[in-house]
Design a protein around this motif. Structure first.
Motif, short mmCIF file in Angstrom:
data_model
loop_
_atom_site.label_atom_id
_atom_site.label_comp_id
_atom_site.label_asym_id
_atom_site.label_seq_id
_atom_site.Cartn_x
_atom_site.Cartn_y
_atom_site.Cartn_z
N GLY B 204 0.73 -1.18 0.05
CA GLY B 204 0.08 0.01 0.20
C GLY B 204 1.02 1.45 0.24
O GLY B 204 0.35 2.50 -0.12
N THR B 205 2.29 1.12 0.22
CA THR B 205 3.18 2.28 0.21
C THR B 205 3.14 2.95 -1.34
O THR B 205 3.40 4.08 -1.03
CB THR B 205 4.39 1.86 0.68
OG1 THR B 205 5.11 0.90 -0.20
CG2 THR B 205 4.61 1.69 2.09
N GLU B 207 0.74 3.89 -3.04
CA GLU B 207 -0.60 4.81 -3.11
C GLU B 207 -0.11 6.02 -2.42
O GLU B 207 -0.52 7.18 -3.02
CB GLU B 207 -1.80 4.15 -2.26
CG GLU B 207 -2.95 4.84 -2.35
CD GLU B 207 -4.24 4.09 -1.74
OE1 GLU B 207 -4.09 3.26 -1.23
OE2 GLU B 207 -5.29 5.18 -1.61
N GLN B 208 0.73 5.99 -1.39
CA GLN B 208 1.25 7.36 -0.72
C GLN B 208 2.14 7.98 -1.75
O GLN B 208 2.22 9.05 -1.73
CB GLN B 208 1.77 6.96 0.56
CG GLN B 208 2.11 8.22 1.29
CD GLN B 208 0.84 8.94 1.78
OE1 GLN B 208 0.44 8.29 2.97
NE2 GLN B 208 0.45 10.00 1.67
N LEU B 209 2.96 7.02 -2.27
CA LEU B 209 4.05 7.61 -3.23
C LEU B 209 3.69 8.01 -4.38
O LEU B 209 4.35 9.10 -4.98
CB LEU B 209 5.08 6.15 -3.45
CG LEU B 209 6.55 6.44 -3.69
CD1 LEU B 209 7.11 7.26 -2.58
CD2 LEU B 209 7.09 5.04 -4.09
N ILE B 210 2.60 7.62 -5.08
CA ILE B 210 2.12 8.35 -6.45
C ILE B 210 1.28 9.37 -6.15
O ILE B 210 1.10 10.12 -7.18
CB ILE B 210 1.62 7.15 -7.37
CG1 ILE B 210 0.48 6.39 -6.62
CG2 ILE B 210 2.44 6.11 -7.75
CD1 ILE B 210 -0.07 5.41 -7.45
N VAL B 211 1.00 9.96 -5.05
CA VAL B 211 0.36 11.28 -4.96
C VAL B 211 1.45 12.34 -4.80
O VAL B 211 1.16 13.40 -4.83
CB VAL B 211 -0.61 11.52 -3.75
CG1 VAL B 211 -1.83 10.55 -3.73
CG2 VAL B 211 0.00 11.04 -2.34
N THR B 212 2.52 11.90 -4.46
CA THR B 212 3.88 12.83 -4.38
C THR B 212 4.30 13.24 -6.05
O THR B 212 3.81 12.28 -6.89
CB THR B 212 4.99 12.16 -3.66
OG1 THR B 212 5.68 11.31 -4.59
CG2 THR B 212 4.57 11.69 -2.51
N PRO B 213 4.80 14.29 -6.12
CA PRO B 213 5.43 14.51 -7.57
C PRO B 213 6.55 13.59 -8.22
O PRO B 213 7.04 13.91 -9.37
CB PRO B 213 6.08 16.00 -7.40
CG PRO B 213 5.70 16.45 -6.17
CD PRO B 213 5.33 15.20 -5.22
N LEU B 214 6.56 12.48 -7.50
CA LEU B 214 7.78 11.80 -7.91
C LEU B 214 7.51 10.99 -9.51
O LEU B 214 6.49 10.60 -9.72
CB LEU B 214 7.87 10.38 -6.90
CG LEU B 214 8.82 9.26 -7.08
CD1 LEU B 214 10.53 9.88 -7.16
CD2 LEU B 214 8.69 8.09 -6.38
N LYS B 366 1.08 6.39 -12.80
CA LYS B 366 0.89 6.71 -11.68
C LYS B 366 -0.69 6.53 -11.20
O LYS B 366 -1.24 7.56 -11.00
CB LYS B 366 1.58 8.07 -11.53
CG LYS B 366 2.99 8.25 -11.39
CD LYS B 366 3.59 9.68 -11.19
CE LYS B 366 3.47 10.20 -9.54
NZ LYS B 366 3.49 11.44 -9.45
N LYS B 367 -1.24 5.59 -11.35
CA LYS B 367 -2.51 5.32 -10.77
C LYS B 367 -2.48 4.10 -9.99
O LYS B 367 -1.68 3.22 -10.12
CB LYS B 367 -3.44 5.35 -12.24
CG LYS B 367 -3.39 6.22 -13.20
CD LYS B 367 -4.39 7.23 -12.75
CE LYS B 367 -4.11 8.35 -13.54
NZ LYS B 367 -5.03 9.73 -13.38
N ILE B 368 -3.85 3.83 -9.60
CA ILE B 368 -3.89 2.52 -8.97
C ILE B 368 -5.09 1.69 -9.35
O ILE B 368 -4.93 0.37 -9.12
CB ILE B 368 -4.05 2.42 -7.37
CG1 ILE B 368 -5.11 3.61 -7.05
CG2 ILE B 368 -2.75 2.78 -6.74
CD1 ILE B 368 -5.43 3.56 -5.46
N ALA B 369 -5.85 2.48 -10.48
CA ALA B 369 -6.82 1.47 -11.03
C ALA B 369 -7.18 2.27 -12.14
O ALA B 369 -7.09 3.63 -12.53
CB ALA B 369 -8.02 1.28 -10.13
#
Lengths: 302, 369
Positions: B204-205, B207-214, B366-369
């Motif tokens: 689940g990490t 999910e937090q990572l892809i809301v960042t600008p990384l 950078k999506k989860i679904a």
């Protein structure tokens, strides 16, 4: 602040979110309330750009829905599941997420201190995240979401599975952040938390059934409520009474939804007397958010 | 750049706390090399042999001695009937049976071809081909000796002199150790990175990572870079074991070996990251890694010479990074050649790295679904 317009999202054949439109105003605590599987998480993920909706659009602070990347820098997101690195310490997690936004070491330190003052995580900087309690994990996640000093916080069931004491704590923090000027969009399965929001949207089976302030929702509630305590535990005890539109059993008491409390009262007493069940308590009460939600949800189904 | 560094730092921190994985990374080359370096012997010697000698003559004993003297055949038992020989070979007690007919010595003296039957258990291909080859050449040498005597010749009319270069003594370890090194590195690199992204997805990490600008390339590079260090650590351990335990000579430039290995590591890592982007769970990632690694081992020329493979299989081997790395490492370690001879192989590895990493970066959404 956040405008959600006609969002629809389906996974396979299941419609998770069905034509939802909401408006979150500046500096309010907006609660998205509903049972598990109602579509709360999907909706938040759409807002955060993690999921592309099938239809509809999200606009954050008046931004063009097509170019949300920039606007999202001003948004702190805390997913439902603990999503930080359990094998990193509290401070390492914070530094990592801080550097994702290219913050200097100095800035990260300062901001962490700032949030620690609110979340009371000081003293745990060097503990591995895995070794934190549930409540502290949520505080850490909040700290990470706060590292960019976002104007908007999007929190997905932040108090899920957290003990009541820590839940209270957490809401105190949310109020404080809100007073500092932040807009908060939060989901919760707990109805008592719904009372704490400025605006509540009830969501069930992918649809928003009703939205408004808790006060407004209570005022709009067209029925009256009787609370009955009797020496019986039969959940269907009041089913046969026509004046009782709906009844919910809470273990030690019943909540009866009636059109007119004054008229229903004698009927209830009568009914119980016939069954030889002594009445321990019978009074009219103000509806709670839970009563309103249950009643709304059943109307929807019926 | 600063984000890549942050990801690298995070990966190292996690790596340091995952002692078991770290231990395996270092123990792997050590244990595998020691095990396989000794176990894998392509040259089969001391094949158990049963002799059924009906001639019982000095001549038959002389030939049997030649067989044993070659070192390839150990006469472990004698039999007194065909059925006994058959039983020994059927039961696996002997792999080879040598049968002399009663008139063996007589025929030899008369100048009539003296037949000897050599039965070989070909259910084990490796043993059989070795036994057949050696038995034939013993027959030839013995015949030659007799012919020379009859013709009163001093030497043979043809004088073929074979010089096996690079490994004149045919020491298997020289050939195997560098190859095993390649396999260990590709195995570790592919498996470690194949779970890299999917693990974050599962925990689940992500999910937090892809809301960042990384950016996705920053994540991929940050994830892969720390493994390069591990890859080099493994190679160093493996080379040390090879040099100290198996006395493998490193004839070429060590510096070049290290430099060219980089492209092999990146190709393996690219493959791993690609798998990690396709797989939905860590389990799937592992299964896919095995799916890729097994052909690597079998078709790269590690086990069997690629020249002997059918054309289709030969070309499948050509899209395996290990194939090229085996040529590089055997080239540098055994033949002592350098970069100018290996440009083709290095280019191939570079292309693999670029393709694998490229697809992985493009595929990561950078999506989860």
């Amino acid at each position: 602040m956040i405008r959600i317009a006609n969002i629809t999202k389906a996974f396979g054949g299941n419609i998770a979110v069905n034509d939802v439109s909401l408006h979150v105003k500046k500096q309010e605590i907006f609660g998205l309330v509903g049972p598990d599987g109602a579509g709360k998480t999907t909706l938040l993920r759409v807002v955060c750009g993690l999921i592309t909706p099938d239809r509809g659009a999200v606009s954050i602070m008046g931004s063009d829905p097509q170019r949300l990347e920039g606007a999202r820098e001003n948004l702190g997101y805390m997913p439902q599941r603990f999503s930080l690195y359990g094998d990193l310490t509290v401070m390492e997690n914070i530094s990592f997420f801080g550097s994702m936004y290219k913050l200097s070491r100095q800035a990260i330190r300062e901001r962490a201190e700032e949030v620690f003052a609110v979340t009371k995580l000081s003293g745990f900087e060097h503990r591995l995240a895995d070794n934190l309690s549930g409540g502290m994990k949520q505080k850490l996640a909040l700290t990470c979401a706060m590292i960019t000093r976002p104007g908007i916080l999007v929190l997905d069931e932040p108090t899920y599975g957290v003990d009541p004491e820590s839940r209270k704590d957490f809401w105190k923090i949310l109020y404080r952040l809100n007073q500092e000027g932040r807009t908060i969009l939060v989901t919760t399965p707990y109805m008592d938390e719904a009372e704490l929001c400025h605006t509540v949207a009830f969501i069930n089976q992918g649809r928003v059934i009703k939205a408004g302030s808790p006060l407004q929702l209570k005022r709009d509630f067209p029925y009256q409520l009787l609370e009955v305590m009797v020496g019986s535990r039969d959940p269907d005890l009041f089913r046969s009474l026509d004046l009782v539109l709906d009844s919910s059993f809470y273990g030690d008491k019943y909540h009866l939804v009636v059109a007119d409390a004054a008229a229903a009262r004698p009927a209830v007493i009568d009914h119980l007397a016939r069954l030889n069940i002594p009445v321990l308590r019978l009074l009219q009460i103000a509806p709670t958010m839970e009563d309103i939600f249950v009643s709304l949800a059943e109307q929807e189904v019926g | 750049m600063s984000r890549i560094l942050a990801v690298i730092k995070k990966e190292f921190l996690q790596m340091r706390r995952d002692r078991l994985t770290l231990g395996i990374v270092f123990a792997l080359p050590l244990v595998q090399l020691l095990l396989f370096g000794y176990a894998i012997q392509t040259e089969v010697k001391h094949i158990s042999t049963v002799v059924f000698d009906q001639s019982l003559s000095p001549e038959s004993r002389d030939l049997t001695d030649s067989f044993t003297a070659s070192g390839y055949f150990d006469v472990t038992s004698t039999a007194n009937s065909y059925t006994a020989v058959t039983r020994m070979i059927d039961s696996g007690q002997a792999k080879v049976g040598i049968i002399y007919p009663p008139d063996f010595a007589e025929n030899l003296k008369k100048g009539v071809p003296a037949q000897v039957q050599v039965v070989v258990d070909a259910s084990d291909n490796m043993v059989a081909s070795q036994a057949v080859a050696v038995a034939n050449s013993i027959g030839l040498i013995k015949s030659q000796q007799v012919l020379f005597q009859r013709a009163r010749l001093q030497s043979a009319p043809y004088d073929v002199r074979v010089r096996p270069w690079y490994n004149p003594d045919g020491i298997t370890a020289y050939y195997m150790v560098p190859a095993i090194l390649g396999i260990i590195v590709t195995m570790t690199m592919v498996m470690m990175t194949s779970v890299a992204i999917v693990r974050e997805r599962e925990r689940g990490t992500l999910e937090q990572l892809i809301v960042t600008p990384l950016k996705s390339y920053e994540l991929m590079i940050g994830k892969v870079a720390p493994s390069i260090v591990l890859g080099y650590a493994q190679i160093t351990v493996a080379l040390l074991v090879g040099a100290l335990v198996f006395r493998v000579p490193i004839r070429g430039s060590l510096l070049q070996l290290y430099l060219l290995t980089l492209f092999f590591i990146t190709a393996s890592l690219g493959l791993g990251v690609l798998i990690s982007n396709i797989a939905k769970t860590q389990m799937q990632a592992m299964q896919m890694s095995f799916f890729v690694l097994l052909p690597s081992i079998l078709l790269s020329g590690f086990m069997f010479p690629r020249e002997a493979m059918p054309k289709v299989i030969y070309y499948i081997g050509a899209v395996i990074p290990l194939t090229y790395y085996l040529q590089i490492i055997r080239g540098i370690v055994l033949k002592g050649i350098g970069f100018p001879y290996l440009i083709g192989q290095v280019t191939a590895l570079l292309i693999f790295s670029a393709i694998f990493m490229g697809i992985a970066i493009l595929k990561f959404q950078k999506k989860i679904a």
